[in-house]
Motif scaffolding. Structure first.
Motif, PDB file in Angstrom:
ATOM      1  N   SER A   1       0.817  -1.213   0.000  1.00 20.12           N
ATOM      2  CA  SER A   1       0.000   0.000   0.000  1.00 20.12           C
ATOM      3  C   SER A   1       0.851   1.263   0.000  1.00 20.12           C
ATOM      4  CB  SER A   1      -1.000  -0.017   1.152  1.00 20.12           C
ATOM      5  OG  SER A   1      -0.311   0.228   2.345  1.00 20.12           O
ATOM      6  N   LEU A   2       2.136   1.129   0.360  1.00 19.87           N
ATOM      7  CA  LEU A   2       3.057   2.271   0.244  1.00 19.87           C
ATOM      8  C   LEU A   2       3.644   2.371  -1.167  1.00 19.87           C
ATOM      9  CD1 LEU A   2       5.143   2.091   3.570  1.00 19.87           C
ATOM     10  CD2 LEU A   2       3.611   3.938   2.889  1.00 19.87           C
ATOM     11  N   GLY A   3       3.298   1.417  -2.043  1.00 15.94           N
ATOM     12  CA  GLY A   3       3.755   1.489  -3.425  1.00 15.94           C
ATOM     13  C   GLY A   3       4.864   0.512  -3.776  1.00 15.94           C
ATOM     14  N   TYR A   4       5.332  -0.286  -2.820  1.00 18.20           N
ATOM     15  CA  TYR A   4       6.392  -1.265  -3.118  1.00 18.20           C
ATOM     16  C   TYR A   4       5.758  -2.558  -3.612  1.00 18.20           C
ATOM     17  CZ  TYR A   4       9.104   2.195  -0.727  1.00 18.20           C
ATOM     18  OH  TYR A   4       9.672   3.386  -0.382  1.00 18.20           O
ATOM     19  N   LYS A   5       5.307  -2.521  -4.879  1.00 16.02           N
ATOM     20  CA  LYS A   5       4.583  -3.657  -5.445  1.00 16.02           C
ATOM     21  C   LYS A   5       5.526  -4.818  -5.773  1.00 16.02           C
ATOM     22  CE  LYS A   5       0.824  -1.019  -5.863  1.00 16.02           C
ATOM     23  NZ  LYS A   5      -0.271  -1.101  -4.881  1.00 16.02           N
ATOM     24  N   GLY A   6       6.822  -4.544  -5.839  1.00 11.73           N
ATOM     25  CA  GLY A   6       7.795  -5.574  -6.195  1.00 11.73           C
ATOM     26  C   GLY A   6       8.084  -6.562  -5.076  1.00 11.73           C
ATOM     27  N   THR A   7       7.613  -6.258  -3.872  1.00 14.20           N
ATOM     28  CA  THR A   7       7.864  -7.184  -2.765  1.00 14.20           C
ATOM     29  C   THR A   7       6.890  -8.349  -2.853  1.00 14.20           C
ATOM     30  OG1 THR A   7       6.471  -5.759  -1.411  1.00 14.20           O
ATOM     31  CG2 THR A   7       8.821  -5.508  -1.151  1.00 14.20           C
ATOM     32  N   GLU A   8       7.418  -9.551  -2.711  1.00 11.08           N
ATOM     33  CA  GLU A   8       6.616 -10.745  -2.987  1.00 11.08           C
ATOM     34  C   GLU A   8       6.341 -11.568  -1.757  1.00 11.08           C
ATOM     35  OE1 GLU A   8       8.367 -13.321  -5.815  1.00 11.08           O
ATOM     36  OE2 GLU A   8       7.462 -12.244  -7.488  1.00 11.08           O
TER      37      GLU A   8
END
Lengths: 82, 82
Positions: free
Chosen positions: B30-37
């Motif tokens: 939700s902070l924008g770090y979509k790359g974390t899996e």
């Protein structure tokens, strides 16, 4: 995009008292481990992330730590990337 | 007697659900770090101990982990000695 595994260790800064660590240390002493001298307790995060390259991954991790994972007023952190 | 510094990372076993890690992961998204899996949260101990030699330090650390620091039913650990 490459996939990186990161390990982040967070501890209280040296100047901040760690009563939890002190308690664990006393418990170790009472179990007979008299050789333990100092113990600090912290948090540990294992993160998998996708990034263009190693530098981008490092930058993202630094931001994540400073925005969410670490309270930089009282804590310090180390990131290990692999 | 020599002095050793040990770092112990404790995480939940792969087969154990980690709702705290899941929550942190969603916060990162939700902070924008979509790359974390994938993200798992654990404990971290920094210990200073005195021992005769490296082997004795390792043995003591293994015992400390299994007796006090780690719940081996649901957690696994890694020790790094220096």
């Amino acid at each position: 995009m490459k996939t990186f595994n990161a390990k982040v260790n967070v501890t209280l800064k040296k100047s901040v008292l760690d009563p939890q660590g002190q308690t664990v240390l006393e418990a170790l002493h009472s179990l007979g481990y008299k050789g333990t001298e100092n113990l600090r307790v912290g948090k540990y995060f294992e993160v998998t992330l996708n990034a263009q390259d190693e530098n981008s991954a490092k930058t993202q991790l630094k931001e994540m730590c400073e925005k969410l994972l670490v309270n930089t007023v009282i804590e310090q952190y180390e990131v290990h990337l692999s």
